[in-house]
Write an enzyme that holds these catalytic residues in place. Structure first.
Site, PDB file in Angstrom:
ATOM      1  CE  LYS A   1     -47.311 -41.160  34.252  1.00  0.00           C
ATOM      2  NZ  LYS A   1     -48.658 -40.997  33.656  1.00  0.00           N
TER       3      LYS A   1
ATOM      4  NE  ARG B   1     -54.809 -32.296  36.211  1.00  0.00           N
ATOM      5  CZ  ARG B   1     -55.747 -33.035  35.643  1.00  0.00           C
ATOM      6  NH1 ARG B   1     -56.996 -32.974  36.069  1.00  0.00           N
ATOM      7  NH2 ARG B   1     -55.446 -33.837  34.641  1.00  0.00           N
TER       8      ARG B   1
END
Ligand code: BES
Ligand code: MN
Ligand code: ZN
Length: 492
Positions: A266, A340
């Site tokens: 990020k 996920r």
């Protein structure tokens, strides 16, 4: 860890007002009728309260507003807070009024002269929720937890109805503490230790270590944590308050203690916020605590996947293919879509082991849900209208924003992989939905399921009605009520 503000209920006695320290609260309904406590305050302050009630300011005040008289003559208190509240407020009005009082008090002692006020237990809950303060790492700040005393004509009755609400507030407190805690302190090991401590409340807590997870085949979960020195763990918390043969409700939480993005790193700006990426697991923990503390008559199992998403020589690479516990292979295009990968293995495990009557997963899963719904509503996805509507009703009753978004096979196109069964990202369009579609692959057809994307609501940068800025504890109240209203059957 922070502690909940202690609340004492005592018989209503106007003689306690003059000498009370801290702040004294009296309640005036919008029509301005002055009850016994207000009349006494008026006498002590030589008519100041009556003048306030007759003023234009009071006329313009809304339900839940507080008008303060500082250093009132004739009283030892540093303030007399006049709360505008009807005698029969609705639940949200009562809670918000309590929250307003707590915000003003800022940790000072509080004496609430409640008389025969209706929903005083809810008002007290508002006080407790808004008194929360995460000051664990402020060395110079004095311990700000004051005491709250509530004088009421039916003190015993209210104390009894308040007990389960206080239990829920303690669950909210735990969720907020976990979510606010920085990642150097709340490592996966520390997280698991804090959950194990809840055995003292009657929960059965099991910690599954990496070896066991590998044996179970949870490769997608392990692929997320493999770049970190902190070991990945799955913690199972079981509350058996219902009938022995009843299958449990399963709660599953994303517990990424820090999300750097991994090799798909990020950008630096705002990355510090990713300490809250275990917010889903935090809600599962807090909800289990609430259920145990209020001794819920239901079977509920909470499972959390605890991992840290770090780049390193061992980290998963973009392009890697890993096999999930279910057996589906996943091409990991972006290591920052890690939530996920954690959830899919824990959800599969939850269904295989517990055959739950329903499953709710909670996760700070996508930035896209913040674009869509902001910080007011969590994204709700479900394969079962009845199950979903029941949850939405509970969330509404608890004043926790939740908004359903669609699922649909058409979105699966975005998840097609050239070399594996599925890939872990679906591109920019409908980012929250494709994440939910990914998860749905791991939900058995007959399992009623709700996915809650709480990225926008778990932690916020400005205060809410019930919480200061930072972690909100969103979902603990809704889940506790959902269990109460749908799974705690009263057997006569
Ligand atoms: N933890 C983030 C989602 C998030 C973003 C939570 C902002 C709270 C605030 C998640 O793991 C993530 O990085 N999601 C990516 C997915 C993308 C790579 C498909 C995102 O939303 O950008
Ligand atoms: Mn991520
Ligand atoms: Zn994440």
């Amino acid at each position: 860890m922070s502690s909940l503000v202690p609340i004492r209920f005592q018989p209503f006695d106007v003689d306690t007002m003059a000498e009370a320290a801290g702040r004294v609260v009296v309640i005036v309904p919008p029509e301005g009728k002055m009850g016994p406590a207000v009349r006494r305050a008026n006498r002590l302050t030589r008519g100041a309260v009556a003048r306030l009630v007759e003023s234009e300011r009071f006329g313009k005040a809304k339900v839940g507003d507080v008008i303060s008289l500082a250093w009132p003559a004739g009283m030892a208190a540093e303030a007399l807070d006049v709360l505008v509240l009807p005698r029969r407020p609705d639940q949200a009005e009562a809670r918000k009024a309590g929250a307003a009082l707590a915000k003003l008090a800022g940790g000072k002692d509080l004496l609430v002269m409640a008389g025969n006020q209706v929903r005083c237990d809810e008002l007290a809950l508002g006080i407790v929720l808004r008194s929360y303060d995460f000051d664990a790492h402020k060395t110079k700040e004095a311990d700000k937890v004051g005491t709250v005393t509530i004088g009421h004509q039916k003190a015993d009755e209210i104390e009894a109805t308040f007990a389960p609400l206080y239990a829920v507030a303690d669950g909210v407190r735990m969720t907020r503490d976990l979510t606010n805690e920085p990642a150097n302190i709340l490592t996966t090991t520390e997280f698991a230790d804090r959950l194990a401590e809840m055995e003292a409340l009657g929960l059965e807590v099991e910690v599954l270590e990496e070896e066991k997870l590998a044996e179970l085949g949870m490769r997608t979960l392990l692929s997320v944590g493999q770049g970190s020195v902190s070991p990945s763990k799955v913690v199972v918390m079981h509350w058996k308050g219902g009938e022995q043969d009843d299958a449990p409700l399963a709660l599953v939480g994303k517990g990424v203690v820090f999300d750097t993005g991994g090799i798909s790193l990020k950008p630096a700006g705002g990355m510090e916020d990713m300490t809250m990426d275990m917010g889903g697991a935090g809600v599962v923990a807090g909800a289990m605590r609430a259920l145990a503390k209020r001794k819920a008559k239901a079977n509920v199992v909470g499972l959390v996947g605890l991992v840290e998403n770090m780049p390193s020589g061992n980290a998963t690479r973009p392009g890697d293919v890993v096999k999930s516990m279910k057996g589906d292979t996943v091409e990991i295009i972006n290591t920052d879509a890690e939530g996920r990968l954690v959830l899919c293995d824990v959800m599969w495990y939850a269904q295989e082991r517990f055959q739950p009557v329903g499953m709710i997963d909670l996760a700070t899963l996508t930035g896209a849900v913040i674009i869509g719904l902001g910080h007011e509503n969590a994204g709700v996805f479900s394969n079962n209208d009845t199950f979903c509507n029941a949850f939405l009703k509970s969330a509404k009753a608890e004043d926790e924003g939740a908004w359903r978004l669609p699922l649909g096979e058409g979105y699966d196109k975005q998840l097609k992989s050239r070399i594996a069964d599925v890939k872990n990202v679906g591109g920019r369009p409908a980012g929250s939905i494709t994440a939910a579609q990914f998860l749905q692959r791991f939900v058995k057809e007959d399992t009623p399921w709700i996915h809650l994307d709480i990225a926008g609501v778990a932690s916020v940068s400005s205060e809410t009605s019930y919480a200061p800025k930072g972690a909100t504890g969103w979902g603990v109240r809704a889940i506790s009520r959902f269990v109460l209203d749908n799974f705690e059957t009263v057997v006569e």
